[in-house]
Scaffold this motif. Structure first.
Motif, PDB file in Angstrom:
ATOM      1  N   ASN A  58       0.669  -1.366   0.005  1.00  0.00           N
ATOM      2  CA  ASN A  58       0.102  -0.027   0.070  1.00  0.00           C
ATOM      3  C   ASN A  58       0.780   1.157   0.048  1.00  0.00           C
ATOM      4  OD1 ASN A  58      -2.177  -1.774   0.006  1.00  0.00           O
ATOM      5  ND2 ASN A  58      -2.444  -1.546   2.349  1.00  0.00           N
ATOM      6  N   THR A  59       1.843   1.120   0.814  1.00  0.00           N
ATOM      7  CA  THR A  59       2.765   2.531   0.953  1.00  0.00           C
ATOM      8  C   THR A  59       3.486   2.650  -0.383  1.00  0.00           C
ATOM      9  OG1 THR A  59       3.054   2.261   3.218  1.00  0.00           O
ATOM     10  CG2 THR A  59       4.475   3.410   2.391  1.00  0.00           C
ATOM     11  N   ILE A  62       0.908   4.079  -3.114  1.00  0.00           N
ATOM     12  CA  ILE A  62       0.470   5.614  -2.741  1.00  0.00           C
ATOM     13  C   ILE A  62       1.699   6.364  -2.964  1.00  0.00           C
ATOM     14  CG2 ILE A  62      -0.087   6.992  -0.841  1.00  0.00           C
ATOM     15  CD1 ILE A  62      -1.716   4.531   0.371  1.00  0.00           C
ATOM     16  N   THR A 123     -10.167   4.461   0.562  1.00  0.00           N
ATOM     17  CA  THR A 123      -9.650   4.111  -0.900  1.00  0.00           C
ATOM     18  C   THR A 123      -8.213   4.642  -0.991  1.00  0.00           C
ATOM     19  OG1 THR A 123     -10.475   5.959  -1.857  1.00  0.00           O
ATOM     20  CG2 THR A 123     -11.844   4.084  -1.844  1.00  0.00           C
ATOM     21  N   LYS A 124      -7.341   4.030  -1.612  1.00  0.00           N
ATOM     22  CA  LYS A 124      -6.016   4.515  -1.855  1.00  0.00           C
ATOM     23  C   LYS A 124      -6.025   5.828  -2.949  1.00  0.00           C
ATOM     24  CE  LYS A 124      -3.999  -0.175  -1.860  1.00  0.00           C
ATOM     25  NZ  LYS A 124      -5.461  -1.064  -1.897  1.00  0.00           N
ATOM     26  N   PRO A 197      -3.469   9.725   6.023  1.00  0.00           N
ATOM     27  CA  PRO A 197      -3.842   8.431   5.913  1.00  0.00           C
ATOM     28  C   PRO A 197      -4.747   7.797   7.045  1.00  0.00           C
ATOM     29  CG  PRO A 197      -1.495   8.767   5.361  1.00  0.00           C
ATOM     30  CD  PRO A 197      -2.166   9.792   5.705  1.00  0.00           C
ATOM     31  N   ALA A 201      -8.187   5.980   5.801  1.00  0.00           N
ATOM     32  CA  ALA A 201      -7.854   4.695   5.788  1.00  0.00           C
ATOM     33  C   ALA A 201      -8.744   3.903   6.804  1.00  0.00           C
ATOM     34  CB  ALA A 201      -6.750   4.057   5.365  1.00  0.00           C
ATOM     35  N   ASN A 206      -6.286  -0.681   2.647  1.00  0.00           N
ATOM     36  CA  ASN A 206      -5.730   0.391   2.298  1.00  0.00           C
ATOM     37  C   ASN A 206      -4.684   1.369   3.255  1.00  0.00           C
ATOM     38  OD1 ASN A 206      -7.411   0.698  -0.487  1.00  0.00           O
ATOM     39  ND2 ASN A 206      -9.101   0.754   1.417  1.00  0.00           N
ATOM     40  N   PRO A 208      -1.301   2.390   5.289  1.00  0.00           N
ATOM     41  CA  PRO A 208       0.293   2.247   4.894  1.00  0.00           C
ATOM     42  C   PRO A 208       0.915   2.053   6.118  1.00  0.00           C
ATOM     43  CG  PRO A 208      -0.722   4.646   5.247  1.00  0.00           C
ATOM     44  CD  PRO A 208      -1.866   3.864   5.159  1.00  0.00           C
TER      45      PRO A 208
END
Length: 262
Positions: A58-59, A62, A123-124, A197, A201, A206, A208
């Motif tokens: 995820n990270t 993003i 969501t991302k 985030p 999130a 999602n 990070p």
């Protein structure tokens, strides 16, 4: 500088030492006592105790997704402010500069409302969307573009090159150190970003690394086991540390060559 560096290294050295200590020894040591044994079991426990693999993915998505879009938007905007003449250019650029003085945290509530209306919470793309443009990047590249001789663009126009072709073939290649400097700042900021985030999130799908680390540190599974928390902290910081050590010379050279004039 060496003195400040030594002060910065003290907590980092404690984190490294505690991360490799057995949890029983770390719980009873309040300082830099004798390091009688070391273990990798803390990292295995952390990796199994939380979905850090998903957090890494995820990270990375993003951080580098934001960077790719930013490179496109700031390049086009910087070229427009540097070379294209249009009404209100100075006032519009002043508004861009004013955004630099506004901290991102001050816009959290308004950005949250917009994402809620768009249905992009958790969501991302919702995490990434507010950062697709960068006023700092526009300013940095605009100053770099203005330093390039305008004769290069005139020569390209005589050869029939379009504006986009001029940007892609002349301006962008000649400003690679500036792009690298901006990329370092962008990746470092978004890799370590926490507040936005955390608000957007709500699921592991999602989240990070920074949010995952905070939740892991608060979980009952990790509890007050500092060895596990320090091991998780190293997992989060390791990619940036390794990247800096591997490309240290390029990083320093990019900032040296990205000096701006006038």
């Amino acid at each position: 500088m060496l003195a400040f560096g030594a002060i910065w290294l003290v907590p980092f050295a404690w984190v490294v030492r505690t991360a490799f200590q057995p949890s029983s020894e770390a719980a009873g040591s309040g300082g830099f006592g004798a390091w009688t044994s070391w273990t990798l079991a803390n990292f295995a426990h952390v990796w199994e105790g939380a979905p850090f693999g998903r957090y890494y993915a995820n990270t990375a998505l993003i951080t580098f997704g934001i960077l790719i879009v930013q490179l496109l938007t700031v390049t086009l905007a910087a070229y427009a402010f540097a070379r294209v003449r249009f009404a209100g250019r100075g006032m519009l650029f002043a508004l861009f500069l004013a955004q630099i003085m506004v901290p991102p945290d001050a816009l959290v509530f308004s950005n949250y409302q917009v994402l809620n209306q768009m249905g992009l919470l958790d969501t991302k793309i919702g995490i990434m969307l507010p950062y697709f443009a960068s006023s700092f990047g526009v300013f940095l590249l605009r100053q770099a573009f203005r330093q390039l001789p305008y004769e290069l663009e005139e020569a390209a126009r005589m050869e029939g090159c379009s504006r986009l072709g001029i940007v892609a073939r002349i301006y962008a290649p000649l400003c690679r150190p500036v792009y690298l400097s901006f990329a370092i700042v962008s990746v470092s900021f978004h890799w370590n970003d926490f507040l936005w985030p955390l608000i957007v999130a709500n699921s592991d799908t999602n989240r990070p690394l920074t949010v995952g680390l905070a939740l892991f540190a608060k979980s009952t599974e990790s509890g007050a086991q500092w060895s596990y928390v320090c091991a998780a902290t190293l997992l989060v910081a390791a990619p940036l540390l390794v990247g800096f050590l591997a490309f240290q010379r390029k990083f320093i050279d990019s900032f040296m060559h990205a000096g701006l004039k006038g």
